[in-house]
Design a protein around this motif. Structure first.
Motif, PDB file in Angstrom:
ATOM      1  N   SER A 133     -18.344  14.339  -7.676  1.00  0.00           N
ATOM      2  CA  SER A 133     -19.784  14.491  -7.803  1.00  0.00           C
ATOM      3  C   SER A 133     -20.456  14.161  -6.470  1.00  0.00           C
ATOM      4  O   SER A 133     -19.837  13.583  -5.562  1.00  0.00           O
ATOM      5  N   GLN A 134     -21.731  14.514  -6.356  1.00  0.00           N
ATOM      6  CA  GLN A 134     -22.475  14.190  -5.145  1.00  0.00           C
ATOM      7  C   GLN A 134     -22.519  12.686  -4.922  1.00  0.00           C
ATOM      8  O   GLN A 134     -22.388  12.202  -3.793  1.00  0.00           O
ATOM      9  N   ALA A 135     -22.694  11.925  -6.023  1.00  0.00           N
ATOM     10  CA  ALA A 135     -22.728  10.464  -5.916  1.00  0.00           C
ATOM     11  C   ALA A 135     -21.401   9.923  -5.397  1.00  0.00           C
ATOM     12  O   ALA A 135     -21.371   8.994  -4.571  1.00  0.00           O
ATOM     13  N   ALA A 136     -20.289  10.501  -5.873  1.00  0.00           N
ATOM     14  CA  ALA A 136     -18.975  10.052  -5.422  1.00  0.00           C
ATOM     15  C   ALA A 136     -18.759  10.384  -3.950  1.00  0.00           C
ATOM     16  O   ALA A 136     -18.196   9.577  -3.196  1.00  0.00           O
ATOM     17  N   LEU A 137     -19.202  11.561  -3.529  1.00  0.00           N
ATOM     18  CA  LEU A 137     -19.048  11.954  -2.129  1.00  0.00           C
ATOM     19  C   LEU A 137     -19.855  11.046  -1.210  1.00  0.00           C
ATOM     20  O   LEU A 137     -19.379  10.643  -0.144  1.00  0.00           O
ATOM     21  N   GLU A 138     -21.077  10.700  -1.637  1.00  0.00           N
ATOM     22  CA  GLU A 138     -21.911   9.813  -0.823  1.00  0.00           C
ATOM     23  C   GLU A 138     -21.293   8.425  -0.722  1.00  0.00           C
ATOM     24  O   GLU A 138     -21.267   7.808   0.352  1.00  0.00           O
ATOM     25  N   THR A 139     -20.789   7.917  -1.862  1.00  0.00           N
ATOM     26  CA  THR A 139     -20.146   6.591  -1.862  1.00  0.00           C
ATOM     27  C   THR A 139     -18.900   6.600  -1.009  1.00  0.00           C
ATOM     28  O   THR A 139     -18.640   5.657  -0.243  1.00  0.00           O
ATOM     29  N   LEU A 140     -18.107   7.666  -1.106  1.00  0.00           N
ATOM     30  CA  LEU A 140     -16.894   7.790  -0.307  1.00  0.00           C
ATOM     31  C   LEU A 140     -17.224   7.817   1.180  1.00  0.00           C
ATOM     32  O   LEU A 140     -16.512   7.219   1.994  1.00  0.00           O
ATOM     33  N   ALA A 141     -18.312   8.480   1.538  1.00  0.00           N
ATOM     34  CA  ALA A 141     -18.712   8.534   2.947  1.00  0.00           C
ATOM     35  C   ALA A 141     -19.087   7.148   3.461  1.00  0.00           C
ATOM     36  O   ALA A 141     -18.714   6.766   4.577  1.00  0.00           O
ATOM     37  N   VAL A 142     -19.823   6.393   2.652  1.00  0.00           N
ATOM     38  CA  VAL A 142     -20.216   5.040   3.057  1.00  0.00           C
ATOM     39  C   VAL A 142     -18.982   4.170   3.273  1.00  0.00           C
ATOM     40  O   VAL A 142     -18.868   3.446   4.276  1.00  0.00           O
TER      41      VAL A 142
END
Length: 241
Positions: free
Chosen positions: A148-157
């Motif tokens: 999900s977009q939320a998972a991708l953002e968290t993974l990037a952080v």
């Protein structure tokens, strides 16, 4: 006894050995000594109370935190942890059937597939190492192939700020990330790499699987993030704060 003596005896009510009559409808006083003692409910067992608290915990729980939650001395909580750990390790007698008869403990208990492990000054449930492959396969089978977009953002952080705690990620994204981090752990893209010495919080980092999926051999090959930020500051490549 003289009349003076009888008059003196009347003032002895309440003195040890002379019981004062109590009203028939006098109610018993109820005192809530700890959160385990709730009026009108069965008294909670300390071991089971600690077990329940650990069951819902996302982070290792210190003895001080657990003792405060049940309002019991730390020594009692430490003893309860030891009993629970021994129970899960198969050190307590149990009448339940088992299939791993070869691993039967002397006391006849069942060695559970999970264990209580002390990490970073606290206690938390973990699956035993021999079940890692089984659990990983089951989790991957239940998850979708796309993040999900939320998972991708968290993974990037996590990728740019590792090692970092969940609270650290949450402060950057300004949302709760507990479920997303669990998803990334289940997908094998992040892992627990360390614990914060001050807070005991688990610190997360990326895995080799992420590098493989991205087609890179090192985190140094991650693209600079500064051009994507407002203002695009130089030297901001690996800083998100």
């Amino acid at each position: 006894m003289t009349s003076e003596g009888l008059e003196g005896a009347e003032g002895l009510e309440g003195v040890d050995g002379l019981d004062r009559p109590r009203p028939a409808d006098a109610a018993e006083e109820v005192s809530v000594a700890t959160p385990l003692d709730v009026p009108g409910q069965p008294r909670l067992d300390l071991d089971r109370a600690i077990e329940a608290l650990l069951f819902i915990a996302d982070e290792p729980q210190s003895l001080v935190h657990l003792a405060a939650a049940v309002a019991r001395p730390i020594a009692e909580v430490r003893a309860a942890i030891a009993r629970l750990k021994g129970d899960y390790d198969g050190g307590a007698a149990s009448g339940e059937p088992r299939t791993d008869a070869g691993e039967r403990a002397d006391a006849g208990g069942i060695r559970r597939a999970f264990e209580l492990r002390e990490v970073g000054g606290g206690w938390r449930f973990y699956a035993r190492a021999e079940y890692d492959a089984l659990i990983t396969s089951a989790v991957l089978a239940q998850t979708s192939t796309r993040l999900s977009q939320a998972a991708l953002e968290t993974l990037a952080v996590i990728a740019y700020k590792q090692p970092i705690s969940r609270s650290g990620v949450a402060s950057i994204r300004a949302v709760n990330v507990d479920s997303v981090v669990r998803t990334l752990l289940g997908r094998g893209l992040v892992t627990e790499v360390d614990t914060d010495e001050e807070t005991g919080a688990i610190l997360y980092g990326t895995t080799d699987l992420l590098l493989t999926n991205l087609g890179i051999s090192s985190l140094d090959e991650l693209p600079p993030i500064s051009p994507l930020l407002d203002g695009g500051q130089e030297g901001f490549d690996r800083d998100l704060v």
